[in-house]
Design a protein around this motif. Structure first.
Motif, mmCIF file in Angstrom:
data_model
loop_
_atom_site.group_PDB
_atom_site.id
_atom_site.type_symbol
_atom_site.label_atom_id
_atom_site.label_comp_id
_atom_site.label_asym_id
_atom_site.label_seq_id
_atom_site.Cartn_x
_atom_site.Cartn_y
_atom_site.Cartn_z
ATOM 1 N N PRO A 13 0.701 -1.395 0.042
ATOM 2 C CA PRO A 13 0.020 -0.036 -0.037
ATOM 3 C C PRO A 13 0.869 1.041 -0.006
ATOM 4 O O PRO A 13 1.991 1.303 0.665
ATOM 5 N N LYS A 14 0.359 2.342 -0.843
ATOM 6 C CA LYS A 14 1.133 3.644 -0.924
ATOM 7 C C LYS A 14 0.227 4.731 -0.651
ATOM 8 O O LYS A 14 -1.027 4.421 -0.937
ATOM 9 N N ALA A 15 0.590 5.930 -0.203
ATOM 10 C CA ALA A 15 -0.385 6.838 0.024
ATOM 11 C C ALA A 15 -0.506 7.489 -1.590
ATOM 12 O O ALA A 15 0.243 7.465 -2.461
ATOM 13 N N GLU A 16 -1.662 8.092 -1.744
ATOM 14 C CA GLU A 16 -2.020 8.698 -2.950
ATOM 15 C C GLU A 16 -1.778 10.253 -2.908
ATOM 16 O O GLU A 16 -2.306 10.828 -1.759
ATOM 17 N N CYS A 17 -0.898 10.758 -3.294
ATOM 18 C CA CYS A 17 -0.439 12.202 -3.175
ATOM 19 C C CYS A 17 -1.129 12.917 -4.381
ATOM 20 O O CYS A 17 -0.431 13.295 -5.170
ATOM 21 N N ASN A 18 -2.230 13.343 -3.824
ATOM 22 C CA ASN A 18 -2.992 14.436 -4.740
ATOM 23 C C ASN A 18 -3.086 15.808 -4.080
ATOM 24 O O ASN A 18 -4.011 16.337 -4.003
ATOM 25 N N THR B 102 1.263 7.879 6.789
ATOM 26 C CA THR B 102 1.419 7.492 5.554
ATOM 27 C C THR B 102 1.528 8.639 4.519
ATOM 28 O O THR B 102 2.079 8.852 3.409
ATOM 29 N N LEU B 103 0.356 9.653 4.828
ATOM 30 C CA LEU B 103 0.384 10.801 3.977
ATOM 31 C C LEU B 103 1.768 11.557 4.080
ATOM 32 O O LEU B 103 1.920 12.558 3.064
ATOM 33 N N SER C 27 -4.250 -3.969 5.306
ATOM 34 C CA SER C 27 -4.363 -2.217 5.238
ATOM 35 C C SER C 27 -5.920 -2.142 5.860
ATOM 36 O O SER C 27 -6.251 -1.065 6.480
ATOM 37 N N CYS D 168 4.177 11.981 1.138
ATOM 38 C CA CYS D 168 3.811 12.948 -0.129
ATOM 39 C C CYS D 168 4.428 14.244 0.162
ATOM 40 O O CYS D 168 4.448 15.212 -0.840
#
Length: 469
Positions: free
Chosen positions: A59-64, A82-83, A312, A86
């Motif tokens: 799992p990886k953070a979504e960096c938006n 986890t954020l 997760s 980013c």
């Protein structure tokens, strides 16, 4: 940790947590303007491509986020370390990680009603906020002994939970819910204190008392199943979980319990079947044990993607010790992929919630070992052994560290201790005992080889070879 089967209205408690965490976040946001962590890694003979494929599934953070400031703020507001990955600026990212881990710790301490741990938060301001939040929770829970006991159970304070529930049973000796929760508290206390002989019989007497009041209680048979696991008598545990399921075929916790008992018996297919049935029934994701048990079992075999997904979910929905265990398992997955920073982050999160969990301490030791910090790795392994001297894994880790540090006598001493514990160690499943013994033989043979003792080296090489057949 065993769960009390009770659905309380937690709106006030949630409000307390949200309010105090929001204040905690505000303090950390002020820093933003000033700033403008028990599985082995992939073996060396496995290809780099395999490691890359493994890592790609984690799992990886979504960096938006438009910039680092927004990413940092989101990590704080969502209490989601986890954020922080980013945040591109290295200094800000490090500050974000430390702050987010501190927030996770704060939440855990307040949920667990552990005012003593408030001192770990590092400043007088945070100490007071933490103490006030716990006082507010205790005030709200004062008139509900079952809810208060549940809070103590989350922190592993089974003695206090037992005291609260015992008083409730004395007040109303027909309260089946209180009786069964006291039985759970006794069993959990016996397991934690290695005093099963003291508490198992007490717990079973309470279940008999509950069944005398309601002979068709599925919860009573589930609790009895758990107590027999603690005893341990896994065959009897399976029988009681099965009886609970016969009385209520949609009882999620009984499927989880029976799956765990099957797993301890080495009946992996049956265990997976029960865990997946529990997952099917848990449509609202209310039971984190379902996902943590699945993750643990799946990660030992070829079901890697399923393990990652279930771990997760467990991290997302669990609290207390369950959440810590989930972070620990994710750390193990990252460690297998040789992604040491992500492993370190998950270990830190796990220890911030459960600092005295031997399993997590051993995972931390393995991460530190791979990072080359053998002295700190040894400290965590020693802490794990101090907390639980019945487990072979702790001594095996100490032995391997001693071998790497050139302390061959210590390696032999710990290897022999680990070997002596394997057969009685309930944490080592029956099908795994042979391979763990082989690891012990290899450690001992390598240590004797380093000492130049050819006779003992040959002895343990031969024992290891025989064990592998």
């Amino acid at each position: 940790m065993e769960q009390m089967n009770r659905k309380h209205s937690l709106a006030v408690i949630i409000l307390i947590l949200v309010t105090t965490v929001a204040a905690f976040v505000f303090v950390y946001r002020e820093k933003l303007g000033n700033v403008a962590r028990n599985l082995s890694p992939l073996k060396q003979n496995e290809s780099a491509k395999t490691a890359e494929e493994f890592f790609a599934k984690l799992p990886k953070a979504e960096c938006n986020f438009p910039d680092d400031g927004v990413a940092y703020q989101s990590a704080m507001e969502q209490v989601n370390p986890t954020l922080c990955s980013c945040v591109k600026n290295e200094q800000q990212r490090s500050s974000c990680e430390k702050s987010a881990v501190e927030l996770v710790k704060y939440q855990a301490i307040v949920r667990q009603l552990d005012a003593e741990r408030c001192k770990e938060l590092g400043s007088e301001q945070y100490l007071k906020m933490c103490q006030q939040a716990i006082a507010s929770r205790l005030e709200f829970m004062a008139n509900d002994p079952l809810l208060l006991a549940e809070g103590y159970m989350q922190s592993g304070n089974y003695a206090k939970a037992s005291d609260v529930l015992s008083a409730a049973v004395q007040k109303d000796d027909k309260n089946v819910e209180a009786i069964l929760n006291l039985a759970l508290a006794y069993a959990a206390r016996g397991l934690a204190e290695h005093s099963e002989n003291v508490y198992v019989d007490k717990a079973l007497e309470l279940v008999d008392k509950a069944l005398a009041i309601n002979e068709n209680s599925p919860e009573a048979y589930r609790v009895r199943g758990y107590i027999f696991e603690v005893k341990p008598d896994f065959d009897e545990a399976v029988l009681n979980y099965t009886r609970s399921i016969q009385l209520d075929q949609n009882y999620v916790l009984s499927y989880v319990g029976r799956g765990h008992a099957y797993n301890m018996l080495g009946q992996i297919g049956s265990a997976l079947g029960d865990f997946n049935k529990a997952k099917e029934l848990d449509t609202k994701k209310e039971y984190p044990q379902v996902y943590s048990q699945l993750c643990r079992l799946e990660s030992q075999g070829p079901l890697l993607e399923e393990a990652i997904a279930d771990c997760s979910v467990s991290v997302e929905v669990a609290n207390g010790g369950d959440k810590a265990e989930a972070h620990g398992m994710l750390a193990g997955l990252f460690l297998r992929a040789n992604q040491l920073e992500q492993a370190r982050m998950n270990v830190e999160l796990a220890l911030s919630i459960s600092p005295n969990n031997p399993n997590i301490l051993l995972t931390s030791s393995s991460v530190l070992e791979e990072q080359g910090d053998l002295d700190e790795a040894k400290k965590d392994a020693e802490r794990a052994v101090t907390l639980d001297q019945t487990r072979a894994a702790g001594y095996l880790q100490l032995g391997n560290l001693a071998l790497k540090q050139g302390n061959y006598d210590s390696a032999i001493l710990n290897g022999q201790k680990a070997l002596s514990l394997v057969d009685s160690d309930v944490a080592v499943l029956a099908p795994e005992k042979a391979s763990v013994k082989q690891e012990c033989y290899t450690l001992l043979a390598d240590a004797y080889a380093k000492k130049g003792d050819a006779a003992n080296e040959s002895k343990y090489r031969e024992m290891g070879s025989t064990q592998a057949e």
